[in-house]
Design a protein around this motif. Structure first.
Motif, PDB file in Angstrom:
ATOM      1  N   GLY A  12      20.975  -7.175  50.143  1.00 23.81           N
ATOM      2  CA  GLY A  12      20.274  -6.060  50.763  1.00 23.81           C
ATOM      3  C   GLY A  12      19.231  -6.564  51.733  1.00 23.81           C
ATOM      4  N   THR A  13      18.970  -5.776  52.780  1.00 22.92           N
ATOM      5  CA  THR A  13      17.983  -6.150  53.793  1.00 22.92           C
ATOM      6  C   THR A  13      17.564  -4.900  54.556  1.00 22.92           C
ATOM      7  N   ALA A  14      16.724  -5.072  55.535  1.00 26.63           N
ATOM      8  CA  ALA A  14      16.394  -3.976  56.447  1.00 26.63           C
ATOM      9  C   ALA A  14      17.502  -3.886  57.474  1.00 26.63           C
ATOM     10  N   GLY A  21      18.295   0.923  55.726  1.00 27.75           N
ATOM     11  CA  GLY A  21      18.640  -0.244  54.934  1.00 27.75           C
ATOM     12  C   GLY A  21      20.014  -0.754  55.317  1.00 27.75           C
ATOM     13  N   ALA A  22      20.291  -1.981  54.973  1.00 24.10           N
ATOM     14  CA  ALA A  22      21.593  -2.560  55.271  1.00 24.10           C
ATOM     15  C   ALA A  22      22.001  -3.471  54.134  1.00 24.10           C
ATOM     16  N   ILE A  23      23.302  -3.606  53.965  1.00 23.87           N
ATOM     17  CA  ILE A  23      23.852  -4.559  53.026  1.00 23.87           C
ATOM     18  C   ILE A  23      24.701  -5.522  53.845  1.00 23.87           C
ATOM     19  N   ILE A  24      24.414  -6.805  53.703  1.00 20.40           N
ATOM     20  CA  ILE A  24      25.161  -7.816  54.430  1.00 20.40           C
ATOM     21  C   ILE A  24      26.212  -8.383  53.488  1.00 20.40           C
ATOM     22  N   PHE A  25      27.476  -8.314  53.915  1.00 20.32           N
ATOM     23  CA  PHE A  25      28.578  -8.880  53.157  1.00 20.32           C
ATOM     24  C   PHE A  25      28.956 -10.207  53.799  1.00 20.32           C
ATOM     25  N   THR A  26      29.144 -11.219  52.989  1.00 24.24           N
ATOM     26  CA  THR A  26      29.620 -12.488  53.511  1.00 24.24           C
ATOM     27  C   THR A  26      30.936 -12.829  52.834  1.00 24.24           C
ATOM     28  N   GLU A  27      31.811 -13.447  53.588  1.00 22.15           N
ATOM     29  CA  GLU A  27      33.110 -13.838  53.057  1.00 22.15           C
ATOM     30  C   GLU A  27      32.973 -15.132  52.277  1.00 22.15           C
TER      31      GLU A  27
END
Length: 167
Positions: A12-14, A21-27
């Motif tokens: 989670g992040t800004a 809000g944002a959620i960053i997905f990484t592979e």
């Protein structure tokens, strides 16, 4: 970060360039995936928590005029890569928290400054509340026998698993 069954991680992040809000997905590989912005949420400071049915619980601290905490349940919607997040429900709680929720298959546990909350994981309805002071700084943890461990005011609280204490 939260690990998903697909091998992706979520943080989670800004939001990028916004107040959302944002959620960053990484592979699993090192390729970058752009953040998934969640409209209508503030910055997501604590780590998201995945439920058994792949919904995601986010503890959203709220600052300003009406400080407190919102507990949001999100679900990925398969319409894009990566799928965006849709808010399924939101519960506003008094007392602030910067700690992630803990989840078992049947309950979600949330620590706020003034109370420890237990929610039914399926319906996300509150099933119990314990008043305390100085919480919301550390996430609760679920032990191997189902006991829930939480800290408030430098005191370790140990709650019995569903069904009470066992020998």
């Amino acid at each position: 970060p939260m690990l998903l069954s697909s091998g992706h991680t979520a943080v989670g992040t800004a939001g990028v360039g916004s107040d959302d809000g944002a959620i960053i997905f990484t592979e699993p590989s090192t390729s970058k995936i752009p953040p998934v912005t969640v409209k209508g949420m503030g910055a997501i400071l604590p780590m998201p928590t995945r439920l058994a049915d792949n919904r995601v619980v986010v503890v959203e601290p709220r600052f300003g005029v009406n400080p407190g905490t919102a507990i949001s349940v999100l679900k990925r919607v398969a319409v894009a890569v990566p799928p965006p997040m849709r808010i399924l429900s939101r519960t506003v709680l008094p007392g602030q928290s910067i700690a992630a929720a803990a989840a078992s298959p049947i309950h979600v546990f949330v620590s706020t400054a003034g109370e420890f909350h237990t929610f039914d994981a399926g319906a996300m309805t509150e099933v119990s509340r314990f008043s305390w002071a100085g919480g919301g700084m550390s996430p609760p943890a679920i032990g191997p026998a189902g006991h829930i461990y939480a800290i408030a005011s430098n005191t370790l609280f140990i709650f019995p698993p569903p069904g009470g204490f066992k020998p």
